[in-house]
Design an enzyme around this catalytic site. Structure first.
Site, mmCIF file in Angstrom:
data_model
loop_
_atom_site.group_PDB
_atom_site.id
_atom_site.type_symbol
_atom_site.label_atom_id
_atom_site.label_comp_id
_atom_site.label_asym_id
_atom_site.label_seq_id
_atom_site.Cartn_x
_atom_site.Cartn_y
_atom_site.Cartn_z
ATOM 1 N N LYS A 41 0.825 -1.194 0.000
ATOM 2 C CA LYS A 41 0.000 0.000 0.000
ATOM 3 C C LYS A 41 0.866 1.254 0.000
ATOM 4 C CE LYS A 41 -3.171 -2.452 3.083
ATOM 5 N NZ LYS A 41 -3.439 -2.650 4.511
ATOM 6 N N GLU A 97 7.855 2.540 -5.709
ATOM 7 C CA GLU A 97 7.850 1.993 -4.344
ATOM 8 C C GLU A 97 8.059 3.127 -3.344
ATOM 9 O OE1 GLU A 97 7.044 0.077 -2.196
ATOM 10 O OE2 GLU A 97 8.415 -1.600 -1.882
ATOM 11 N N ASP A 101 14.616 -0.844 1.691
ATOM 12 C CA ASP A 101 15.247 -1.036 2.988
ATOM 13 C C ASP A 101 16.283 -2.151 2.854
ATOM 14 O OD1 ASP A 101 15.428 -0.680 5.835
ATOM 15 O OD2 ASP A 101 14.029 -2.311 6.152
ATOM 16 N N PHE A 150 13.413 4.367 11.365
ATOM 17 C CA PHE A 150 12.101 3.927 10.896
ATOM 18 C C PHE A 150 11.241 5.152 10.627
ATOM 19 C CE2 PHE A 150 8.001 1.923 10.723
ATOM 20 C CZ PHE A 150 8.305 0.769 10.012
ATOM 21 N N VAL A 151 10.718 5.230 9.410
ATOM 22 C CA VAL A 151 9.972 6.424 9.014
ATOM 23 C C VAL A 151 8.530 6.114 8.639
ATOM 24 C CG1 VAL A 151 11.947 7.820 8.287
ATOM 25 C CG2 VAL A 151 10.916 6.208 6.666
ATOM 26 N N ARG A 163 0.035 6.545 7.545
ATOM 27 C CA ARG A 163 0.266 6.595 6.093
ATOM 28 C C ARG A 163 -0.148 7.946 5.507
ATOM 29 N NH1 ARG A 163 1.352 1.394 4.041
ATOM 30 N NH2 ARG A 163 0.365 -0.306 5.148
HETATM 31 P P1 IMP Z 1 12.721 -4.392 2.171
HETATM 32 O O1 IMP Z 1 12.303 -5.667 1.529
HETATM 33 O O2 IMP Z 1 13.457 -4.632 3.463
HETATM 34 O O3 IMP Z 1 13.521 -3.481 1.252
HETATM 35 O O4 IMP Z 1 11.417 -3.662 2.673
HETATM 36 C C1 IMP Z 1 10.668 -2.894 1.874
HETATM 37 C C2 IMP Z 1 9.341 -2.630 2.538
HETATM 38 O O5 IMP Z 1 9.441 -2.599 3.960
HETATM 39 C C3 IMP Z 1 8.854 -1.268 2.155
HETATM 40 O O6 IMP Z 1 8.106 -1.321 0.982
HETATM 41 C C4 IMP Z 1 8.025 -0.865 3.356
HETATM 42 O O7 IMP Z 1 6.725 -1.371 3.213
HETATM 43 C C5 IMP Z 1 8.700 -1.550 4.512
HETATM 44 N N1 IMP Z 1 9.615 -0.629 5.234
HETATM 45 C C6 IMP Z 1 10.951 -0.626 5.236
HETATM 46 N N2 IMP Z 1 11.460 0.368 5.973
HETATM 47 C C7 IMP Z 1 10.393 1.042 6.450
HETATM 48 C C8 IMP Z 1 10.256 2.218 7.281
HETATM 49 O O8 IMP Z 1 11.212 2.871 7.728
HETATM 50 N N3 IMP Z 1 8.973 2.609 7.546
HETATM 51 C C9 IMP Z 1 7.877 1.953 7.077
HETATM 52 N N4 IMP Z 1 7.964 0.870 6.301
HETATM 53 C C10 IMP Z 1 9.213 0.411 5.989
HETATM 54 MG MG MG Z 2 6.252 -1.009 0.510
#
Ligand code: IMP
Ligand code: MG
Length: 175
Positions: A41, A97, A101, A150-151, A163
């Site tokens: 989302k 996206e 992260d 964390f944001v 959101r």
């Molecule tokens: P990744 O697979 O670890 O790169 O995670 C990506 C997903 O994790 C993003 O699309 C977000 O939904 C969630 N995410 C990662 N870091 C944050 C954050 O700081 N705040 C909120 N959601 C996050």
């Molecule tokens: Mg995401």
């Protein structure tokens, strides 16, 4: 447990950066149509704002993947919760996206989409936390590189909340 939110990137700065990104993307895709894939989302707010700043023709599709076991840490397991409605074969696809992260979600998703034979495939993210990367992902357009915090806001949630904040905020947990 409660949390406090501190402004990390103001509404004005986010909007200005999205305006710039729209300009760059419009130039790069001149004479073509962009098929935007919004990753639900979190990508919704950024996708809408970015699309409004793109001047070439745009079509949309939506996909939902889940990689998170709990609120703030990645499980490493990626699952397609909602797939695309239309084929992307022979389309100029731009994935939008909210944040990269660990990179696990997007490295999986980009490989998956590549196998569906788009004409081109690029990735655009509002935020990037490069320090956290576990899996390599090629990012073509980045709004802001941010530190390992964390944001929330602009589509990003903490336990499904925040959101709708019009800025990017850092979450401070206390209690
Ligand atoms: P990744 O697979 O670890 O790169 O995670 C990506 C997903 O994790 C993003 O699309 C977000 O939904 C969630 N995410 C990662 N870091 C944050 C954050 O700081 N705040 C909120 N959601 C996050
Ligand atoms: Mg995401």
């Amino acid at each position: 447990m409660s949390e406090k939110i501190h402004v990390m990137i103001s509404e004005e700065d986010v909007q200005e950066r999205i305006r710039q990104m729209g300009g760059i993307i419009s130039k790069d895709y001149e004479g073509r149509q962009i098929h935007l894939i919004c990753v639900l989302k979190g990508g919704v707010f950024f996708t809408c704002e970015l699309a409004k700043r793109i001047t070439v023709p745009v079509s949309f599709d939506f996909m939902s993947v889940s990689s998170y076991g709990n609120e703030t840490s990645s499980s490493g397991v990626v699952k397609i919760v909602k797939d695309l409605d239309e084929s992307i074969e022979n389309k100029d696809v731009l994935v939008v996206e909210d944040i990269i992260d660990s990179g696990r979600t997007l490295s999986y998703l980009m490989e998956n989409l590549k196998s569906r034979k788009p004409k081109s495939l690029r990735l655009c993210t509002l935020l990037d936390k490069p320090e956290r990367r576990v899996k390599e992902v090629q990012v073509d357009y980045t709004g802001f590189e941010i530190p390992d915090e964390f944001v929330v806001g602009y589509g990003l949630d903490y336990a499904q909340k925040y959101r709708n904040l019009p800025y990017i905020g850092a979450v401070e947990l206390d209690g």
